[in-house]
Motif scaffolding. Structure first.
Motif, mmCIF file in Angstrom:
data_model
loop_
_atom_site.group_PDB
_atom_site.id
_atom_site.type_symbol
_atom_site.label_atom_id
_atom_site.label_comp_id
_atom_site.label_asym_id
_atom_site.label_seq_id
_atom_site.Cartn_x
_atom_site.Cartn_y
_atom_site.Cartn_z
ATOM 1 N N ASN A 172 0.720 -1.101 -0.089
ATOM 2 C CA ASN A 172 0.307 -0.273 -0.292
ATOM 3 C C ASN A 172 0.749 0.799 -0.072
ATOM 4 O OD1 ASN A 172 -2.848 -1.267 0.970
ATOM 5 N ND2 ASN A 172 -1.543 -2.291 1.648
ATOM 6 N N THR B 165 -2.500 5.181 2.017
ATOM 7 C CA THR B 165 -3.157 4.841 2.151
ATOM 8 C C THR B 165 -4.267 5.480 2.112
ATOM 9 O OG1 THR B 165 -3.041 5.504 4.734
ATOM 10 C CG2 THR B 165 -2.218 3.205 4.346
ATOM 11 N N ASN C 31 2.362 5.176 5.150
ATOM 12 C CA ASN C 31 1.913 3.696 5.532
ATOM 13 C C ASN C 31 2.560 3.416 7.030
ATOM 14 O OD1 ASN C 31 3.953 3.511 4.981
ATOM 15 N ND2 ASN C 31 3.535 3.116 2.920
ATOM 16 N N GLU D 204 -2.659 -0.996 9.831
ATOM 17 C CA GLU D 204 -3.841 -0.827 9.041
ATOM 18 C C GLU D 204 -4.684 -0.306 9.839
ATOM 19 O OE1 GLU D 204 -2.187 -4.846 8.260
ATOM 20 O OE2 GLU D 204 -4.635 -5.809 8.540
#
Ligand code: 0X9
Ligand code: ZN
Length: 598
Positions: free
Chosen positions: A127, A130, A137, A470
């Motif tokens: 990723n 983000t 990220n 995340e």
């Protein structure tokens, strides 16, 4: 400040012996809550890894008894359990000896960290950007925060001002901040301020990230999003993502070292990497105070290994504020045992050591001065974890305080209602701070009671102090049924509250351009058994139109027994022309005659 001393690889060998001395090495642990030592080969010492355990506390008395053990309690718990971090074999033994039953939730926090770090590397590779406003990220380092704050100010110099708070930390770091709002470089014109803080506790990395992302979001959205544009015309936001830079730097860099271990199963240093990782400070909570009242050479904190396994010396900054300082839920020093705070047995080694005096630490002095020097109508102090929005006061209302039950905060109904609105957007539980355990000397214990501006603790995230990155993205933008809302929306609601004059006082009037108005109030902030001198002071400079409109906190502090007034002075060219007293309440609009100031 003295020059920085850096830890060299040669010093690593001594860490194992230090760890041994500190009681960190133990026989391998087996299942949770069972005596590991019996089944282990005691001749092969292994490292005790910090663990997260869920301790049975069926009654409130059990919870209080658990708190008295001086262990590192998380904010995660329910009506019959509290989660606790065990940093050493000694702590595990203390828990067992006290007869508590517990289950291990995370048997090896360092292994978990290593796994998270490995996952973070994969996540970042997959990723490149983000959904965060910055697109980041991965977790920032201390230097990243500094660079990103400066970059925001460079990007939009008329909207953002970067500054550092006055006092350097014990290890020689600075607290960096940005102030965001239309016309930020102009003299103060009476706009209220929302102060948002992160990383009082070193290991709580998402609390800094979300603070930084909110600042970034505001800057990027100004001029594009009408709601944010309007808010930044009416109010200022001051963001301090890292209140505890010394501690965070250690936690973040030690946490980073675990990456190597996770990525490289064949340890190139023949096991010493594991040794380094275990007594490392990835789970450090407190600041870098080694000796009360004594400054130290920069870099000493890392060298001293003062927080083996993440716990040990240091002041808990979220117990060092003046409000109710020295009361329940905070450990005192060894010499002065406080019957209200039996955690004193561990003194400065306790996870909640309150420090030698209220505001003894440079970090809390900095936050106090920031909040007191402007009309701070709203404050959020971000922490991790447990998906909670906590409001003052920090102790159970039945607790006796100066001979009477403490009771609820004066603004309980409004504090609760605003908490509920924010909780509806991030899905957290809106509750009193004390519902899990008592605390005193927290940021909002002081800020709310000294200024009247509402203050909350956000405990961000469901599971751990620094989860896979995340989760940071999800916590900010919202996930599931909170998608598109999350903490972004909660912080915007907080900013709306800061700007909403229905909740604050308004002083307005006319005066010649360039007139400086100053509102001050001197008072005593009650600690648990005594009080300390305290003050708020803010200014406004009348603009070219010759009118002013000043959004202010009520003149009476929530904790005050009777009505209180601000002192208002009016000056021009440095000469005081008039002075008087002003009383103002929430929701009140007052036109000031300002005689003698024309
Ligand atoms: O104990 C704290 O300082 C906060 N929790 S944390 O896990 N982030 O350390 C909570 C402060 C306010 N909470 C309570 N009064 N319980
Ligand atoms: Zn915290």
């Amino acid at each position: 400040m003295l020059p920085t001393v850096r830890l060299r690889a040669a010093a690593l060998g001594s860490l194992a012996s230090l760890a041994l001395a500190a009681g960190l090495l133990s026989a391998p642990s087996t299942a949770a809550g069972t005596p590991a030592d019996a089944s282990a080969d005691a001749s092969v010492p292994s490292i005790f890894s910090p663990q997260v355990v869920t301790v049975d506390t069926p009654t409130r008395a059990d919870r209080a008894r658990l708190q008295r053990l001086g262990l590192d309690l998380t904010e995660h718990g329910g009506h019959d359990y509290v989660e606790v971090i065990l940093h050493s074999r000694l702590e595990r033994d203390r828990l067992r000896r006290a007869g508590f039953r517990y289950d291990v939730r995370i048997p090896d926090l360092l292994q978990r960290s290593a796994r998270n770090n490995a996952r973070n590397i994969v996540f970042a590779a997959e990723n490149p950007r983000t959904a965060l406003p910055s697109g980041r990220n991965s977790y920032r380092t201390l230097r990243d925060y500094e660079a990103d704050l400066k970059a925001l100010a460079k990007q939009r110099p008329r909207l953002v001002r970067h500054f550092t708070l006055k006092r350097p930390t014990l290890d020689g770091n600075r607290l960096h901040a940005v102030e965001i709002g239309q016309g930020v470089k102009q003299p103060p014109r009476g706009k209220p301020t929302f102060v948002i803080l992160g990383l009082h506790h070193a290991r709580e990395w998402p609390s800094g990230e979300l603070t930084m992302e909110f600042a970034t979001d505001l800057v990027k959205s100004y001029g594009k999003d009408p709601r944010i544009t309007r808010l930044l015309r009416r109010a200022r936001v001051v963001a301090v993502p890292v209140v505890n830079p010394d501690g965070f730097d250690l936690s973040r860099t030690d946490g980073g070292l675990l990456d190597l271990q996770a990525l490289n199963p064949i340890d190139p240093l023949g096991g010493s990497l594991a040794v380094l990782a275990t007594p490392g400070q990835a789970y450090k909570r407190k600041n870098c105070r080694l000796v009360d009242g004594v400054d130290q050479p920069d870099g000493t904190c890392r060298l001293s290994l003062a927080s083996p396994g993440g716990n040990g010396l240091g002041v808990d900054l979220n117990r060092n504020y003046g409000g109710f300082w020295g009361g329940p839920g905070a450990a005192g020093d060894l010499g002065a045992v406080n019957p209200d705070s039996p955690l004193d047995v561990l003194g400065p080694l306790s996870a909640t050591y309150r420090g030698a005096a209220p505001f003894s630490e440079p970090e809390t002095q900095n936050v106090r001065d920031l909040i007191a020097s402007r009309q701070t109508t709203m404050m959020i102090s971000n922490h991790t974890f447990s998906n909670l929005i906590l409001r003052p006061n920090g102790v159970n209302p039945k607790t006796l305080y100066r001979g009477k039950p403490m009771g609820n905060a004066r603004d309980e109904a409004a504090l609760k209602a605003l908490g509920a609105r924010m909780a509806a957007t991030n899905g957290y539980t809106n509750q009193h701070g004390w519902e899990l355990y008592d605390t005193t000397g927290t940021t909002e214990d002081w800020s709310y009671n000294a200024t009247g501006g509402f203050g909350y603790t956000f405990e961000i995230g469901a599971e751990e102090f620094h989860p896979p990155f995340e989760k940071v993205v999800e916590e900010y933008v919202g996930a599931g049924k909170h998608a598109g809302k999350g903490n972004r929306e909660a912080f915007l609601i907080a900013l709306e509250h800061a700007a909403d004059t229905r909740h604050h006082g308004v002083l307005k009037g006319t005066a010649p351009r360039g007139t400086v108005l100053r509102l001050t109030k001197k008072f005593r902030t009650p600690t648990w058994t005594s009080s300390i001198p305290d003050a708020v002071s803010s200014t406004l400079r009348v603009g070219p139109k010759g009118t002013f409109r000043w959004v202010v906190n009520p003149s009476t502090r929530p904790i005050a027994e009777g009505p209180e007034r601000y002192t208002l002075t009016c000056s021009r060219g440095g000469k005081v022309l008039a002075a008087g007293k002003v009383r103002i309440e929430r929701g009140q609009v007052k036109t000031l005659p300002l005689r003698g100031c024309r």
